[in-house]
Write an enzyme that holds these catalytic residues in place. Structure first.
Site, PDB file in Angstrom:
ATOM      1  N   ARG A   1     -59.811  20.951   6.436  1.00 31.14           N
ATOM      2  CA  ARG A   1     -58.956  21.292   5.302  1.00 31.14           C
ATOM      3  C   ARG A   1     -59.715  22.104   4.250  1.00 31.14           C
ATOM      4  O   ARG A   1     -59.195  23.073   3.691  1.00 31.14           O
ATOM      5  CB  ARG A   1     -58.400  20.008   4.679  1.00 31.14           C
ATOM      6  CG  ARG A   1     -57.417  20.282   3.548  1.00 31.14           C
ATOM      7  CD  ARG A   1     -56.946  19.004   2.900  1.00 31.14           C
ATOM      8  NE  ARG A   1     -56.033  19.293   1.809  1.00 31.14           N
ATOM      9  CZ  ARG A   1     -55.985  18.613   0.665  1.00 31.14           C
ATOM     10  NH1 ARG A   1     -56.783  17.602   0.466  1.00 31.14           N
ATOM     11  NH2 ARG A   1     -55.129  18.946  -0.269  1.00 31.14           N
TER      12      ARG A   1
ATOM     13  N   HIS B   1     -58.784  25.826   2.752  1.00 29.18           N
ATOM     14  CA  HIS B   1     -58.578  26.069   1.327  1.00 29.18           C
ATOM     15  C   HIS B   1     -59.550  27.110   0.786  1.00 29.18           C
ATOM     16  O   HIS B   1     -59.219  27.813  -0.171  1.00 29.18           O
ATOM     17  CB  HIS B   1     -58.699  24.762   0.552  1.00 29.18           C
ATOM     18  CG  HIS B   1     -57.482  23.898   0.649  1.00 29.18           C
ATOM     19  ND1 HIS B   1     -56.951  23.223  -0.431  1.00 29.18           N
ATOM     20  CD2 HIS B   1     -56.678  23.609   1.693  1.00 29.18           C
ATOM     21  CE1 HIS B   1     -55.875  22.548  -0.041  1.00 29.18           C
ATOM     22  NE2 HIS B   1     -55.704  22.769   1.252  1.00 29.18           N
TER      23      HIS B   1
ATOM     24  N   GLY C   1     -60.807  34.300   0.210  1.00 23.92           N
ATOM     25  CA  GLY C   1     -61.493  34.611   1.449  1.00 23.92           C
ATOM     26  C   GLY C   1     -62.578  33.595   1.742  1.00 23.92           C
ATOM     27  O   GLY C   1     -62.898  32.736   0.907  1.00 23.92           O
TER      28      GLY C   1
ATOM     29  N   ASP D   1     -65.651  32.673   1.483  1.00 25.42           N
ATOM     30  CA  ASP D   1     -66.870  33.006   0.737  1.00 25.42           C
ATOM     31  C   ASP D   1     -67.512  31.796   0.081  1.00 25.42           C
ATOM     32  O   ASP D   1     -68.393  31.933  -0.767  1.00 25.42           O
ATOM     33  CB  ASP D   1     -66.563  34.060  -0.334  1.00 25.42           C
ATOM     34  CG  ASP D   1     -65.571  33.557  -1.371  1.00 25.42           C
ATOM     35  OD1 ASP D   1     -65.007  32.455  -1.199  1.00 25.42           O
ATOM     36  OD2 ASP D   1     -65.327  34.279  -2.366  1.00 25.42           O
TER      37      ASP D   1
ATOM     38  N   GLU E   1     -62.278  26.642  -8.511  1.00 25.09           N
ATOM     39  CA  GLU E   1     -61.205  26.390  -7.546  1.00 25.09           C
ATOM     40  C   GLU E   1     -61.029  24.901  -7.239  1.00 25.09           C
ATOM     41  O   GLU E   1     -59.909  24.415  -7.083  1.00 25.09           O
ATOM     42  CB  GLU E   1     -61.488  27.128  -6.227  1.00 25.09           C
ATOM     43  CG  GLU E   1     -61.276  28.616  -6.279  1.00 25.09           C
ATOM     44  CD  GLU E   1     -61.659  29.290  -4.965  1.00 25.09           C
ATOM     45  OE1 GLU E   1     -61.445  28.677  -3.895  1.00 25.09           O
ATOM     46  OE2 GLU E   1     -62.174  30.420  -5.005  1.00 25.09           O
TER      47      GLU E   1
ATOM     48  N   ASN F   1     -56.586  21.137  -4.749  1.00 19.71           N
ATOM     49  CA  ASN F   1     -57.949  20.945  -4.254  1.00 19.71           C
ATOM     50  C   ASN F   1     -58.617  19.669  -4.752  1.00 19.71           C
ATOM     51  O   ASN F   1     -59.727  19.343  -4.315  1.00 19.71           O
ATOM     52  CB  ASN F   1     -58.819  22.143  -4.646  1.00 19.71           C
ATOM     53  CG  ASN F   1     -58.431  23.407  -3.915  1.00 19.71           C
ATOM     54  OD1 ASN F   1     -57.880  23.362  -2.825  1.00 19.71           O
ATOM     55  ND2 ASN F   1     -58.710  24.551  -4.531  1.00 19.71           N
TER      56      ASN F   1
ATOM     57  N   PRO G   1     -49.756  27.050   0.691  1.00 16.79           N
ATOM     58  CA  PRO G   1     -48.386  26.578   0.904  1.00 16.79           C
ATOM     59  C   PRO G   1     -48.220  25.118   0.508  1.00 16.79           C
ATOM     60  O   PRO G   1     -49.128  24.307   0.690  1.00 16.79           O
ATOM     61  CB  PRO G   1     -48.185  26.770   2.414  1.00 16.79           C
ATOM     62  CG  PRO G   1     -49.165  27.815   2.792  1.00 16.79           C
ATOM     63  CD  PRO G   1     -50.359  27.595   1.911  1.00 16.79           C
TER      64      PRO G   1
ATOM     65  N   HIS H   1     -52.183  19.463  11.340  1.00 14.20           N
ATOM     66  CA  HIS H   1     -51.681  18.162  10.894  1.00 14.20           C
ATOM     67  C   HIS H   1     -51.733  17.114  11.991  1.00 14.20           C
ATOM     68  O   HIS H   1     -51.290  15.991  11.793  1.00 14.20           O
ATOM     69  CB  HIS H   1     -50.242  18.289  10.381  1.00 14.20           C
ATOM     70  CG  HIS H   1     -50.142  19.014   9.078  1.00 14.20           C
ATOM     71  ND1 HIS H   1     -48.950  19.206   8.415  1.00 14.20           N
ATOM     72  CD2 HIS H   1     -51.091  19.607   8.317  1.00 14.20           C
ATOM     73  CE1 HIS H   1     -49.171  19.875   7.305  1.00 14.20           C
ATOM     74  NE2 HIS H   1     -50.450  20.138   7.218  1.00 14.20           N
ATOM     75  N   THR H   2     -52.276  17.473  13.144  1.00 15.54           N
ATOM     76  CA  THR H   2     -52.424  16.480  14.201  1.00 15.54           C
ATOM     77  C   THR H   2     -53.601  15.552  13.938  1.00 15.54           C
ATOM     78  O   THR H   2     -53.771  14.552  14.632  1.00 15.54           O
ATOM     79  CB  THR H   2     -52.592  17.158  15.582  1.00 15.54           C
ATOM     80  OG1 THR H   2     -52.432  16.184  16.615  1.00 15.54           O
ATOM     81  CG2 THR H   2     -53.951  17.806  15.717  1.00 15.54           C
TER      82      THR H   2
ATOM     83  N   ASP I   1     -50.230  12.234  12.186  1.00 14.23           N
ATOM     84  CA  ASP I   1     -49.787  12.221  13.570  1.00 14.23           C
ATOM     85  C   ASP I   1     -49.971  10.798  14.076  1.00 14.23           C
ATOM     86  O   ASP I   1     -51.072  10.402  14.471  1.00 14.23           O
ATOM     87  CB  ASP I   1     -50.617  13.201  14.407  1.00 14.23           C
ATOM     88  CG  ASP I   1     -50.179  13.248  15.869  1.00 14.23           C
ATOM     89  OD1 ASP I   1     -49.407  12.365  16.280  1.00 14.23           O
ATOM     90  OD2 ASP I   1     -50.622  14.153  16.591  1.00 14.23           O
TER      91      ASP I   1
END
Length: 339
Positions: free
Chosen positions: A76, A80, A86, A88, A103, A109, A178, A208-209, A260
């Site tokens: 994850r 993010h 990008g 970086d 960030e 986050n 999203p 998401h599994t 899941d």
């Protein structure tokens, strides 16, 4: 992914650009990002730091052996990082000026974990190869190794040669990640801005599994979907009852459930089965069923093994999105601060 709420994140089509070409179509903020696979390569540190990838794998696997949930968390974090400015390593930087938070301080986050793992890897590599290996490469490699731990087999190739960015701003996060509450059009608006299509959305949603999510992220689907104390009718009723047995109302922030329920520690294709059974945990999972192209892709991935190779290709492209190379950026001495 975890173990906090896993919000997705994702990329640009190789069918247009080709695997080893450079696509430069903007800076990634509302326009298609640069995909610079051709400026990265396998075994970038073969001569300058041949032990680097081994150290990344050793420490990542050691930490996951004692905390299996780290697999999803590191994956994850990689998403993010890449999806904002990008790949970086800007997600790793601490806030320096309180008026311009980094960030990692942005709301999506704040539930990220695993920063200490990346810093531990960086510290060990600096002991043998000071100033050579970037934090961006370490994060990319660690995410791959984290997912590969349970199967003892790499799920995708990681090309290296990234440099680290010097800027990290929470203000740049909004609109680039999203939402788990989004409908299909909302998801596609974000993905289209990244040069992504329905196929990419479905492919990368399968992350998401693995991992778990806090009840608060989906409790509205269980208790107050339209503001009238009702449940989301698109959610499998039996599964909704199960979730209510785990998640009280109001939501307890300390409680999590598997995203899941069939295999939350195994990176497999069971995600497609649960979504097609109306058991996708988030509104954004259920949204995939509302688009004909996305639905067709879900069914194809469920019935064949095409998902694994396609996921590998997409991850390689994501890892090359807006990377800094050559004389750009820097090699940080510590991942949390610029030099």
């Amino acid at each position: 992914m975890r173990v906090g709420n896993i919000v997705f994140v994702f990329l640009v089509s190789l069918l247009v650009c080709g695997v080893f070409r450079v696509c430069d179509a903007g800076n990634g903020r509302g326009r298609r990002p640069r995909v610079r696979v051709g400026e990265l390569r396998m075994n970038f540190y073969k001569k300058s730091c041949p032990v680097a990838e081994g150290i990344v794998k050793k420490i990542t696997w050691s930490r996951i052996a004692s905390n299996p949930g780290l697999s999803a968390k590191l994956l994850r974090m990689h998403y993010h990082d890449c999806f904002v400015t990008g790949c970086d390593a800007s997600i790793l930087l601490d806030t320096v000026d309180s008026t311009s938070p980094a960030e990692k301080e942005a709301v999506p986050n704040r539930s990220l974990f695993g920063f200490d793992v990346i810093e531990e890897i960086k510290t060990e590599i600096e002991k043998v190869c000071p100033g050579v290996v970037s934090c961006a490469d370490i994060l990319s490699l660690s995410a791959r190794d984290a997912v590969s731990f349970h199967s003892n087999k790499p799920k995708w190739e990681v090309h290296t040669g990234r440099k680290d960015g010097r800027v990290s701003l929470a203000s740049q996060v909004s609109g680039n990640l999203p939402s788990p509450f989004a409908n299909f059009s909302g998801l596609m608006q974000v993905f289209t801005n990244k040069g992504l299509d329905e196929h990419d959305l479905v492919t990368l949603s399968a992350a998401h599994t693995v991992g778990v999510a806090h009840c608060g992220i989906f409790s509205r689907r269980l208790y107050n979907f339209t503001g009238k104390g009702d449940a989301d009718p698109s959610l499998n009723a039996k599964y909704a009852n199960f979730l209510r047995s785990k998640c009280p109302n109001p939501a307890d922030p300390s409680i999590t459930v598997e995203m899941d329920p069939q295999s939350s520690l195994s990176f497999d294709k069971s995600y497609f089965t649960i979504v097609l059974q109306n058991k996708g945990l988030f509104t954004s999972d259920a949204a995939l069923l509302t688009d004909p192209i996305a639905l067709k892709t879900l069914k194809r991935f469920q019935k064949t093994n095409a998902f694994f190779s396609e996921f590998s290709n997409v991850m390689m492209r994501m890892g090359a999105m807006n990377v800094l190379t050559g004389n750009e950026g820097e090699i940080r001495k510590k991942c949390s601060i610029v030099n």
